[in-house]
Design a protein around this motif. Structure first.
Motif, PDB file in Angstrom:
ATOM      1  N   ILE A 255      -5.291  36.446  24.809  1.00  0.00           N
ATOM      2  CA  ILE A 255      -5.422  35.810  26.117  1.00  0.00           C
ATOM      3  C   ILE A 255      -6.834  36.028  26.621  1.00  0.00           C
ATOM      4  O   ILE A 255      -7.260  37.161  26.858  1.00  0.00           O
ATOM      5  CB  ILE A 255      -4.398  36.396  27.105  1.00  0.00           C
TER       6      ILE A 255
ATOM      7  N   LEU B 216      -1.975  35.136  36.383  1.00  0.00           N
ATOM      8  CA  LEU B 216      -1.995  35.881  35.124  1.00  0.00           C
ATOM      9  C   LEU B 216      -1.828  37.375  35.380  1.00  0.00           C
ATOM     10  O   LEU B 216      -1.060  38.062  34.687  1.00  0.00           O
ATOM     11  CB  LEU B 216      -3.299  35.608  34.375  1.00  0.00           C
TER      12      LEU B 216
ATOM     13  N   LEU C 241       4.743  32.704  28.637  1.00  0.00           N
ATOM     14  CA  LEU C 241       4.395  33.493  27.459  1.00  0.00           C
ATOM     15  C   LEU C 241       5.555  33.599  26.468  1.00  0.00           C
ATOM     16  O   LEU C 241       5.347  33.835  25.274  1.00  0.00           O
ATOM     17  CB  LEU C 241       3.980  34.888  27.923  1.00  0.00           C
TER      18      LEU C 241
ATOM     19  N   HIS D 212      -6.758  32.935  32.131  1.00  0.00           N
ATOM     20  CA  HIS D 212      -5.486  32.227  32.288  1.00  0.00           C
ATOM     21  C   HIS D 212      -5.438  30.907  31.552  1.00  0.00           C
ATOM     22  O   HIS D 212      -4.360  30.391  31.255  1.00  0.00           O
ATOM     23  CB  HIS D 212      -5.200  31.992  33.782  1.00  0.00           C
TER      24      HIS D 212
ATOM     25  N   VAL E 120      -5.639  30.574  25.543  1.00  0.00           N
ATOM     26  CA  VAL E 120      -4.716  31.411  24.797  1.00  0.00           C
ATOM     27  C   VAL E 120      -4.760  31.006  23.328  1.00  0.00           C
ATOM     28  O   VAL E 120      -4.716  29.822  22.998  1.00  0.00           O
ATOM     29  CB  VAL E 120      -3.268  31.283  25.324  1.00  0.00           C
TER      30      VAL E 120
END
Length: 493
Positions: free
Chosen positions: A134, A162, A120, A137, A140
């Protein structure tokens, strides 16, 4: 990640590290390190299975180092870890014949896994990113300040990974009492860089999270003039309101810039002014900005999921809980980051009973419904307080409402504009029982301007003059704007 490596012994805490690794070649920004799957193919990519393996190996070496040298200072400990990272990446690079740019990207990725926010982190480092969205997982999205949205690579390989990332973010942000699980399906916190995270799990098919970054975290009123949010006339007016100790509520839509304006107005406090900030997550950064010296920074606390004998959430500390002790801290002013519940009653009581110069923000879709929003929050209190009481205390306690608006034309190839549109002066109770107002600033729609321009003198103009405000500025009907806001729709161009 952020203090504890992936797949390392969780009983051995790792302190946050100051990054000293070389940045990837190219633009020189940490954002050059992009996870696999991004559409920025010109940037170096990272094989995170390799990065995790190296991070795990370095974590084990660090554990042995701490056992052998328990009194090793943090800087030496960190530097040793960084040397191991560089050596391990060099060995991997030699075996795979990787380019120098890929070496640097791998070093940074391992460092982020060990000491920062893992996969991240590059998005948190990118100054253009406004929101990180998000959707599980694998999915994004990045929202940029100019309104663009881009899908990027995953930040975890599984939902469990995640969730562990989110828990580690909470632990490393100083919120040890906060976690996320099926028993506690929501998580709200501030990250070390000031970003605001909200996550939900177990209530849908995926874990969802949004990280709202504060791209303009230390702007003053002069900076907002440069950004086009206010003009010099309104800048001087707001500055005078703060110095004349007027109670001001900043209202606006979500993401319009209320907190940015609040932070800018806080910069007008005297550095020695003693005041409290009361927030659910710290987004004002007053206690560590190097400017204010007498800040009582209070942050609410979530429940631990249990109930006490009275049926109340155990461990929870609400903004209302914080208001009453704050009033006994010999404060000159109180600042509430966002009024969103029953604390509005204590806030209004503080406005009417205490000294002036208090600030707060509130969500409202338009300036016309601000007082209705306050009345709604009064109704949420345990005593279900009346609308009439809400209106009366608002009229008695507030001096001004400043409304921040946003016009978003990104869907038609334009820009996202944030600006102050109205400044309303409270003028007692009107005939309908609602607070009466005077429009001191409002949009100059007659000449195509959506931003605030002067309309009239407030009743307290003498108070503003006494702190140095030039009231002649309010006679500039078009304000100090060089030209109306340039829009694709509704502009006079």
């Amino acid at each position: 990640m952020l203090g504890r490596p992936l797949h390392a012994d969780p009983s051995v805490p790792l302190p946050p590290a100051r990054p000293r690794l070389p940045r990837p070649t190219g633009s020189g920004s940490a954002t050059d390190v992009q996870p696999l799957g991004t559409d920025q193919t010109h940037q170096a990519t990272v094989d995170y299975s390799v990065a995790r393996a190296i991070a795990s190996d370095v974590a084990k070496k660090r554990e042995r180092l701490l056992k052998e040298s328990p009194h090793l200072d943090q800087a030496s400990e960190e530097q040793r870890c960084l040397s191991w990272i560089v050596a391990a990446v060099a060995e991997w690079s030699h075996a795979k014949a990787m380019a120098p740019q890929q070496d640097a990207a791998m070093q940074r990725a391992v460092h982020d896994l060990l000491f920062r926010a893992g996969r991240l982190q590059p998005y948190l480092d990118n100054p253009r990113v406004e929101d990180i969205i998000i959707q599980g997982h694998e999915e994004v999205w990045l929202d940029y300040g100019d309104g663009q949205r881009q899908m990027v690579g995953p930040i975890a390989d599984t939902e469990d990974e995640l969730l562990e990332l989110l828990r580690e973010l909470a632990r490393s942000s100083g919120h040890s009492e906060r976690t996320i699980s099926t028993a506690n399906p929501t998580l709200a916190l501030s990250l070390p860089d000031g970003s605001r995270l909200q996550a939900i799990t177990g209530l849908g098919p995926k874990t969802y999270a949004v990280i709202r970054r504060h791209r303009v975290s230390h702007a003053g009123l002069d900076d907002l003039v440069e950004m086009g949010t206010i003009d010099p006339v309104l800048r001087d007016f707001l500055r005078a309101c703060v110095r004349a100790e007027k109670n001001v509520m900043i209202a606006g839509k979500q993401k319009a810039g209320k907190t940015t304006l609040l932070r800018a107005m806080l910069r007008e406090f005297d550095p020695e002014c003693r005041f409290a900030t009361i927030q659910t997550e710290d987004e004002l950064f007053c206690h560590g900005n190097g400017y204010h010296r007498q800040v009582v920074s209070l942050v609410g606390r979530e429940s631990n999921g249990e109930r006490d004998v009275a049926g109340r959430s155990a461990g929870e500390v609400t903004l209302l809980d914080l208001m009453h002790p704050a009033l006994r801290m010999s404060l000159e002013r109180i600042v509430v980051g966002e009024v969103r519940g029953p604390e509005v009653v204590a806030m209004m009581q503080a406005l009417t009973n205490g000294s002036g110069g208090n600030l707060c923000t509130i969500h409202a879709r338009s300036q016309d419904i601000v007082f209705d929003r306050i009345a709604e929050l009064y109704a949420l209190t345990q005593g279900n307080l009346s609308e009439q009481l809400a209106y009366r205390q608002t009229a008695n306690g507030l001096d001004f409402v400043v409304y921040v608006d946003m016009t978003d034309e990104t869907r038609i190839g334009g820009q996202r504009h944030r600006y102050v549109s109205h400044v309303l002066e409270l003028a007692g109770i009107g005939e309908s029982g609602r607070p009466a107002t005077n429009q001191i600033f409002s949009p100059g729609r007659e000449f195509g301007e959506l931003r605030a321009v002067p309309r009239m003198d407030p009743a307290c103009i003498d108070d503003l003059r006494r702190v140095g405000f030039d009231s002649a500025l309010l006679q500039q009907g078009a304000g100090a704007w060089a030209a109306p806001l340039q829009l694709k729709v509704g502009s006079l161009r």
